[in-house]
Design a protein around this motif. Structure first.
Motif, PDB file in Angstrom:
ATOM      1  N   GLN A  30     -45.996 -52.575  27.510  1.00  9.35           N
ATOM      2  CA  GLN A  30     -45.293 -52.402  28.779  1.00  9.35           C
ATOM      3  C   GLN A  30     -45.666 -51.108  29.482  1.00  9.35           C
ATOM      4  O   GLN A  30     -45.558 -51.005  30.696  1.00  9.35           O
ATOM      5  CB  GLN A  30     -43.785 -52.434  28.510  1.00  9.35           C
ATOM      6  CG  GLN A  30     -42.922 -52.543  29.759  1.00  9.35           C
ATOM      7  CD  GLN A  30     -41.469 -52.804  29.390  1.00  9.35           C
ATOM      8  OE1 GLN A  30     -41.193 -53.565  28.474  1.00  9.35           O
ATOM      9  NE2 GLN A  30     -40.556 -52.164  30.093  1.00  9.35           N
ATOM     10  N   ARG A  31     -46.114 -50.098  28.722  1.00 10.01           N
ATOM     11  CA  ARG A  31     -46.439 -48.803  29.333  1.00 10.01           C
ATOM     12  C   ARG A  31     -47.851 -48.774  29.909  1.00 10.01           C
ATOM     13  O   ARG A  31     -48.255 -47.795  30.540  1.00 10.01           O
ATOM     14  CB  ARG A  31     -46.296 -47.688  28.287  1.00 10.01           C
ATOM     15  CG  ARG A  31     -47.390 -47.744  27.245  1.00 10.01           C
ATOM     16  CD  ARG A  31     -47.322 -46.637  26.223  1.00 10.01           C
ATOM     17  NE  ARG A  31     -48.299 -46.863  25.175  1.00 10.01           N
ATOM     18  CZ  ARG A  31     -49.602 -46.586  25.288  1.00 10.01           C
ATOM     19  NH1 ARG A  31     -50.073 -46.074  26.407  1.00 10.01           N
ATOM     20  NH2 ARG A  31     -50.423 -46.855  24.291  1.00 10.01           N
ATOM     21  N   ILE A  53     -42.783 -45.944  18.372  1.00  8.75           N
ATOM     22  CA  ILE A  53     -41.858 -47.075  18.271  1.00  8.75           C
ATOM     23  C   ILE A  53     -42.453 -48.144  17.370  1.00  8.75           C
ATOM     24  O   ILE A  53     -43.613 -48.045  16.956  1.00  8.75           O
ATOM     25  CB  ILE A  53     -41.553 -47.669  19.675  1.00  8.75           C
ATOM     26  CG1 ILE A  53     -42.865 -48.061  20.382  1.00  8.75           C
ATOM     27  CG2 ILE A  53     -40.756 -46.691  20.519  1.00  8.75           C
ATOM     28  CD1 ILE A  53     -42.689 -48.724  21.729  1.00  8.75           C
ATOM     29  N   ARG A  54     -41.681 -49.183  17.102  1.00 13.59           N
ATOM     30  CA  ARG A  54     -42.155 -50.274  16.238  1.00 13.59           C
ATOM     31  C   ARG A  54     -42.386 -51.558  17.030  1.00 13.59           C
ATOM     32  O   ARG A  54     -42.729 -52.573  16.452  1.00 13.59           O
ATOM     33  CB  ARG A  54     -41.132 -50.540  15.128  1.00 13.59           C
ATOM     34  CG  ARG A  54     -40.840 -49.346  14.222  1.00 13.59           C
ATOM     35  CD  ARG A  54     -42.010 -48.955  13.346  1.00 13.59           C
ATOM     36  NE  ARG A  54     -41.617 -47.948  12.349  1.00 13.59           N
ATOM     37  CZ  ARG A  54     -42.441 -47.397  11.484  1.00 13.59           C
ATOM     38  NH1 ARG A  54     -43.719 -47.732  11.474  1.00 13.59           N
ATOM     39  NH2 ARG A  54     -42.004 -46.496  10.618  1.00 13.59           N
ATOM     40  N   SER A  55     -42.217 -51.506  18.358  1.00  6.57           N
ATOM     41  CA  SER A  55     -42.284 -52.714  19.185  1.00  6.57           C
ATOM     42  C   SER A  55     -43.607 -52.812  19.939  1.00  6.57           C
ATOM     43  O   SER A  55     -43.930 -51.942  20.756  1.00  6.57           O
ATOM     44  CB  SER A  55     -41.131 -52.725  20.187  1.00  6.57           C
ATOM     45  OG  SER A  55     -41.330 -53.697  21.190  1.00  6.57           O
ATOM     46  N   LEU A  56     -44.355 -53.880  19.685  1.00  6.78           N
ATOM     47  CA  LEU A  56     -45.615 -54.099  20.409  1.00  6.78           C
ATOM     48  C   LEU A  56     -45.360 -54.308  21.894  1.00  6.78           C
ATOM     49  O   LEU A  56     -46.079 -53.763  22.733  1.00  6.78           O
ATOM     50  CB  LEU A  56     -46.351 -55.316  19.826  1.00  6.78           C
ATOM     51  CG  LEU A  56     -47.580 -55.781  20.616  1.00  6.78           C
ATOM     52  CD1 LEU A  56     -48.663 -54.709  20.594  1.00  6.78           C
ATOM     53  CD2 LEU A  56     -48.117 -57.099  20.068  1.00  6.78           C
ATOM     54  N   LYS A  57     -44.346 -55.093  22.242  1.00  7.43           N
ATOM     55  CA  LYS A  57     -44.091 -55.388  23.648  1.00  7.43           C
ATOM     56  C   LYS A  57     -43.809 -54.119  24.439  1.00  7.43           C
ATOM     57  O   LYS A  57     -44.320 -53.938  25.545  1.00  7.43           O
ATOM     58  CB  LYS A  57     -42.920 -56.366  23.796  1.00  7.43           C
ATOM     59  CG  LYS A  57     -42.676 -56.750  25.259  1.00  7.43           C
ATOM     60  CD  LYS A  57     -41.562 -57.772  25.416  1.00  7.43           C
ATOM     61  CE  LYS A  57     -41.337 -58.076  26.901  1.00  7.43           C
ATOM     62  NZ  LYS A  57     -40.242 -59.052  27.119  1.00  7.43           N
ATOM     63  N   ILE A 106     -56.163 -57.797  39.915  1.00  7.21           N
ATOM     64  CA  ILE A 106     -55.778 -56.514  39.333  1.00  7.21           C
ATOM     65  C   ILE A 106     -54.332 -56.267  39.750  1.00  7.21           C
ATOM     66  O   ILE A 106     -54.036 -56.062  40.932  1.00  7.21           O
ATOM     67  CB  ILE A 106     -56.690 -55.378  39.836  1.00  7.21           C
ATOM     68  CG1 ILE A 106     -58.143 -55.649  39.426  1.00  7.21           C
ATOM     69  CG2 ILE A 106     -56.220 -54.026  39.310  1.00  7.21           C
ATOM     70  CD1 ILE A 106     -59.162 -54.821  40.174  1.00  7.21           C
ATOM     71  N   GLN A 107     -53.429 -56.300  38.787  1.00  2.00           N
ATOM     72  CA  GLN A 107     -51.998 -56.184  39.058  1.00  2.00           C
ATOM     73  C   GLN A 107     -51.371 -55.272  38.015  1.00  2.00           C
ATOM     74  O   GLN A 107     -51.698 -55.349  36.832  1.00  2.00           O
ATOM     75  CB  GLN A 107     -51.340 -57.572  39.009  1.00  2.00           C
ATOM     76  CG  GLN A 107     -49.855 -57.575  39.304  1.00  2.00           C
ATOM     77  CD  GLN A 107     -49.308 -58.990  39.401  1.00  2.00           C
ATOM     78  OE1 GLN A 107     -50.026 -59.960  39.174  1.00  2.00           O
ATOM     79  NE2 GLN A 107     -48.037 -59.115  39.735  1.00  2.00           N
ATOM     80  N   THR A 108     -50.483 -54.399  38.444  1.00  7.21           N
ATOM     81  CA  THR A 108     -49.862 -53.473  37.502  1.00  7.21           C
ATOM     82  C   THR A 108     -48.855 -54.194  36.611  1.00  7.21           C
ATOM     83  O   THR A 108     -48.336 -55.246  36.957  1.00  7.21           O
ATOM     84  CB  THR A 108     -49.130 -52.337  38.242  1.00  7.21           C
ATOM     85  OG1 THR A 108     -48.173 -52.909  39.134  1.00  7.21           O
ATOM     86  CG2 THR A 108     -50.105 -51.457  39.006  1.00  7.21           C
ATOM     87  N   VAL A 109     -48.610 -53.582  35.467  1.00  6.39           N
ATOM     88  CA  VAL A 109     -47.529 -54.044  34.587  1.00  6.39           C
ATOM     89  C   VAL A 109     -46.224 -53.507  35.191  1.00  6.39           C
ATOM     90  O   VAL A 109     -46.025 -52.303  35.273  1.00  6.39           O
ATOM     91  CB  VAL A 109     -47.707 -53.504  33.154  1.00  6.39           C
ATOM     92  CG1 VAL A 109     -46.525 -53.926  32.285  1.00  6.39           C
ATOM     93  CG2 VAL A 109     -49.022 -53.982  32.558  1.00  6.39           C
TER      94      VAL A 109
END
Length: 399
Positions: free
Chosen positions: A109-110, A101-105, A141-144
């Motif tokens: 997110q993954r 993809i072209r999206s950093l966000k 420590i928290q998940t995305v």
């Protein structure tokens, strides 16, 4: 910004000059914010692997199916990974497919935890859509996104969370911990090699006692090789003050608490897919530790064990007995340093010398006689010199 980021800035600049986005990402950015030492850096880019290969003349396809290309630039190597998103995961271990993809966000997110989902541009500006910097500041420590989603994608992330407790002395956020406890059974789907890597890092952390407590609390131990029925042994290890132990010595302490002997030690460590060399070292440490419980070190024991092994055995002896002083270690180091030889190869005599002196062919007698010479040298009753050794053996033979 500091090294090794500074040295890699030209790589980002080159990607940007070609019309693509490029950022530092992952653990290196986290450790930079924590002011920790940084070894390896990872770079993420909007360029596809083929586009990266067109920009740089020297590349290696180290993981191109996942979007990663190793770039050799200005005598350094950099792993550059294309922004990507992942399809549904299979067996709680790996995605069915990866899409560039072209999206950093979307790429950030993954990722597993918010503290690992921060990007930094070549000027040191942070891109932090999931508030990872705040997590670092609060030592959380928290998940995305939803923890259940992240852990079902890759169940190893549960062990990574506990490993980070050990390494960073952070706490696991409540929802993340609850999801971990609910989904811990998924660790049964994870390869032993992957679990071994995380557990080894856990044992090396400054906060490993709390991490081991979490291994018990969350029932992770039920899905670790040789530990599924060892709750009491794991509770026992927590009674010791083991902050001065190395990772290898922590494994030896675990073996001690499991009350394993000889071949049982090898069987347990092989179950963890540990390299044979490391297994043999831990077996040696346990051999000399058991001997140390019975007697003090003799000069020959120190020599036979070698400094590395006897130091590990001695520090374990001190920890298990609750002794905080290191005086005995210094004492035995002094004795060891005063030994006339530190290895058999330093003896000024060989088996060929013996066969020539006594005009006899080889056999068990050669090994026995060399051992006799070795012991006499270490005891100080024989000078390690070929002439003296020959005279001493001739006199012994006559007697």
């Amino acid at each position: 910004m500091k090294e090794p980021f500074l040295a890699a800035v030209p790589v980002l600049t080159k990607l940007e000059s070609a019309g693509y986005e490029a950022y530092f990402v992952g653990g290196a950015v986290r450790d930079f914010l924590l002011k920790k030492e940084i070894n390896d850096i990872d770079i993420a880019t909007s360029a596809t692997p083929e586009e990266v290969k067109q920009i740089f003349s020297k590349t290696v396809d180290v993981g191109i199916e996942h979007g990663t290309v190793l770039v050799l630039y200005q005598n350094q190597s950099y792993e550059i990974t294309t922004f990507r998103t992942e399809a549904e995961y299979e067996d709680y271990r790996r995605p069915k497919a990866v899409s560039f993809i072209r999206s950093l966000k979307e790429d950030l997110q993954r990722r597993d935890f918010t503290m690992n989902a921060i990007a930094m541009d070549k000027d040191g500006n942070l891109i932090d859509p999931f508030h990872g910097e705040l997590s670092i500041k609060n030592q959380v420590i928290q998940t995305v996104g939803k923890a259940t989603d992240r852990f079902q994608e890759d169940a190893l992330r549960m062990m990574r969370a506990v490993r980070f407790v050990s390494q960073l002395s952070f706490r696991i956020e409540e929802e993340t911990l609850t999801a971990l406890e609910d989904l811990v059974h998924l660790l049964g789907k994870i390869a032993i090699e992957r679990k071994q890597s995380e557990f080894d890092k856990l044992l090396s952390g400054d906060n490993r006692k709390q991490a081991l407590q979490l291994i018990l609390q969350t029932k992770i131990y039920l899905y670790l090789p040789g530990l599924s029925n060892q709750e009491e042994s794991l509770k026992l290890i927590l009674e010791y003050k083991f902050d001065r132990l190395t990772t290898r010595e922590m494994w030896a302490l675990l073996v001690y608490c499991l009350k394993l002997k000889n071949k049982e030690i090898e069987e347990f460590l092989r179950g963890w897919r540990m390299p044979l060399k490391e297994i043999r070292e831990i077996q040696l440490i346990m051999h000399y530790l058991n001997k140390r419980f019975e007697v003090n070190w003799s000069s020959y024991d120190l020599y036979e064990a070698t400094q590395e092994i006897f130091l590990s055995a001695e520090v374990l002896y001190l920890v298990i007995n609750g002794f905080e002083s290191n005086d005995s270690i210094q004492h035995y180091i002094q004795i060891y340093e005063g030994l006339p030889i530190k290895a058999r190869s330093e003896m000024d005599v060989t088996g060929n010398d013996l066969m020539e002196w006594f005009n006899k062919s080889g056999g068990p007698w050669v090994k026995e006689l060399l051992l006799k010479v070795e012991q006499a040298i270490l005891a100080g009753s024989l000078v390690n010199n070929k002439k003296n050794i020959k005279e001493w053996l001739t006199e012994c033979n006559h007697n």
